[in-house]
Design a protein around this motif. Structure first.
Motif, PDB file in Angstrom:
ATOM      1  N   MET A   1       0.847  -1.180   0.000  1.00  0.00           N
ATOM      2  CA  MET A   1       0.000   0.000   0.000  1.00  0.00           C
ATOM      3  C   MET A   1       0.890   1.240   0.000  1.00  0.00           C
ATOM      4  O   MET A   1       1.754   1.384   0.852  1.00  0.00           O
ATOM      5  N   SER A   2       0.679   2.116  -0.927  1.00  0.00           N
ATOM      6  CA  SER A   2       1.515   3.304  -1.029  1.00  0.00           C
ATOM      7  C   SER A   2       1.071   4.359  -0.028  1.00  0.00           C
ATOM      8  O   SER A   2      -0.104   4.460   0.323  1.00  0.00           O
ATOM      9  N   LEU A   3       2.030   5.156   0.440  1.00  0.00           N
ATOM     10  CA  LEU A   3       1.719   6.234   1.369  1.00  0.00           C
ATOM     11  C   LEU A   3       1.169   7.433   0.605  1.00  0.00           C
ATOM     12  O   LEU A   3       1.609   7.750  -0.496  1.00  0.00           O
ATOM     13  N   SER A   4       0.203   8.109   1.187  1.00  0.00           N
ATOM     14  CA  SER A   4      -0.350   9.298   0.556  1.00  0.00           C
ATOM     15  C   SER A   4       0.642  10.447   0.676  1.00  0.00           C
ATOM     16  O   SER A   4       1.533  10.444   1.524  1.00  0.00           O
ATOM     17  N   ASN A   5       0.458  11.443  -0.170  1.00  0.00           N
ATOM     18  CA  ASN A   5       1.332  12.620  -0.125  1.00  0.00           C
ATOM     19  C   ASN A   5       1.215  13.323   1.225  1.00  0.00           C
ATOM     20  O   ASN A   5       2.172  13.901   1.726  1.00  0.00           O
ATOM     21  N   GLU A   6       0.030  13.243   1.839  1.00  0.00           N
ATOM     22  CA  GLU A   6      -0.208  13.859   3.138  1.00  0.00           C
ATOM     23  C   GLU A   6       0.688  13.249   4.209  1.00  0.00           C
ATOM     24  O   GLU A   6       1.125  13.931   5.136  1.00  0.00           O
ATOM     25  N   ALA A   7       0.968  11.950   4.073  1.00  0.00           N
ATOM     26  CA  ALA A   7       1.816  11.271   5.052  1.00  0.00           C
ATOM     27  C   ALA A   7       3.288  11.577   4.832  1.00  0.00           C
ATOM     28  O   ALA A   7       4.082  11.544   5.772  1.00  0.00           O
ATOM     29  N   LEU A   8       3.671  11.881   3.618  1.00  0.00           N
ATOM     30  CA  LEU A   8       5.082  12.086   3.284  1.00  0.00           C
ATOM     31  C   LEU A   8       5.557  13.514   3.536  1.00  0.00           C
ATOM     32  O   LEU A   8       6.760  13.765   3.606  1.00  0.00           O
ATOM     33  N   THR A   9       4.632  14.442   3.654  1.00  0.00           N
ATOM     34  CA  THR A   9       4.992  15.847   3.802  1.00  0.00           C
ATOM     35  C   THR A   9       4.591  16.365   5.185  1.00  0.00           C
ATOM     36  O   THR A   9       3.982  15.653   5.977  1.00  0.00           O
ATOM     37  N   GLY A  10       4.938  17.617   5.461  1.00  0.00           N
ATOM     38  CA  GLY A  10       4.474  18.265   6.681  1.00  0.00           C
ATOM     39  C   GLY A  10       5.301  18.017   7.918  1.00  0.00           C
ATOM     40  O   GLY A  10       4.900  18.402   9.018  1.00  0.00           O
ATOM     41  N   GLY A  11       6.475  17.369   7.778  1.00  0.00           N
ATOM     42  CA  GLY A  11       7.338  17.147   8.927  1.00  0.00           C
ATOM     43  C   GLY A  11       8.233  18.343   9.202  1.00  0.00           C
ATOM     44  O   GLY A  11       8.074  19.415   8.607  1.00  0.00           O
ATOM     45  N   PHE A  12       9.191  18.169  10.110  1.00  0.00           N
ATOM     46  CA  PHE A  12      10.144  19.229  10.403  1.00  0.00           C
ATOM     47  C   PHE A  12      11.002  19.530   9.180  1.00  0.00           C
ATOM     48  O   PHE A  12      11.479  18.618   8.509  1.00  0.00           O
ATOM     49  N   ALA A  13      11.245  20.825   8.914  1.00  0.00           N
ATOM     50  CA  ALA A  13      12.135  21.212   7.827  1.00  0.00           C
ATOM     51  C   ALA A  13      13.578  20.868   8.172  1.00  0.00           C
ATOM     52  O   ALA A  13      14.358  20.451   7.323  1.00  0.00           O
ATOM     53  N   GLU A  14      13.941  21.051   9.444  1.00  0.00           N
ATOM     54  CA  GLU A  14      15.272  20.719   9.957  1.00  0.00           C
ATOM     55  C   GLU A  14      15.073  19.791  11.155  1.00  0.00           C
ATOM     56  O   GLU A  14      15.027  20.257  12.301  1.00  0.00           O
ATOM     57  N   PRO A  15      14.921  18.490  10.907  1.00  0.00           N
ATOM     58  CA  PRO A  15      14.510  17.548  11.951  1.00  0.00           C
ATOM     59  C   PRO A  15      15.299  17.607  13.254  1.00  0.00           C
ATOM     60  O   PRO A  15      14.708  17.662  14.332  1.00  0.00           O
TER      61      PRO A  15
END
Length: 202
Positions: A1-15
């Motif tokens: 099952m592929s991850l949605s774009n919503e799951a792949l984005t929106g994290g910390f810019a500088e983790p």
């Protein structure tokens, strides 16, 4: 099952840098219960998870921390988002969860449904991150205990009616007990299990 774009984005810019910043605020908030903190790093967690709750989850969760999600969060893109950005696994077992996340309007009958640790290892408890409507503008509560000089006042809006009963039952188990983080938008405050909470007169 592929991850949605919503799951792949929106994290910390500088983790690394962003996580360190949020962790420092969390430690300060736990040391000074009731102090409202404002998350600076921009994150965009999937709805209905708020910014502060999402940033805290990104900071605390990893592959060694099972996470419990309320029913609504569990049906959203949040599990995939957390899994992708932190490696954390989701669990339906509240007693197994190191962290628990609940969106606004979630009503919990007891914090004892989560792990409260043991007498020997009280740190093996669950930290609940609870989203509410606002950290200001609600009924006033007086806080006292470790980290508080005399009395500190908070006025969270959107807490369940049974909040004081649930909190007092949790606090009575000290040194065991769950810790609570209340979030609203990009703001949060911490209520460690040591904090005494009293309703003020209307």
């Amino acid at each position: 099952m592929s991850l949605s774009n919503e799951a792949l984005t929106g994290g910390f810019a500088e983790p690394v840098y962003n996580a360190q910043s949020v962790f420092k605020m969390l430690m300060d908030a736990m040391a000074r219960p009731g102090t409202i903190q404002t998350v600076a790093p921009e994150v965009v967690p999937p709805a209905p998870l708020g910014l502060a709750a999402g940033a805290i989850a990104l900071t605390l969760c990893d592959h060694d921390t099972p996470v419990w999600l309320s029913a609504t969060l569990g049906k959203s893109a949040v599990p995939a988002w957390l899994g992708f950005h932190t490696g954390a696994t989701m669990t339906d077992d509240r007693l197994e969860a190191r962290f628990a996340l609940a969106e606004a309007v979630t009503t919990l009958s007891s914090l004892g449904q989560f792990s409260v640790g043991t007498q020997e290892y009280p740190d093996r408890s669950t930290t609940l991150i609870q989203e509410i409507e606002s950290l200001e503008g609600g009924a006033e509560f007086a806080l006292s205990g470790p980290g508080i000089r005399d009395i500190s006042m908070i006025a969270p809006k959107g807490l369940p009616e049974n909040f004081l009963r649930v909190w007092n039952e949790n606090r009575a188990q000290f040194p065991r007990g769950a810790d609570l983080v209340l979030t609203a938008g990009r703001h949060f405050l911490c209520l460690p299990r040591t904090t005494k909470i009293t309703a003020t007169e209307m």
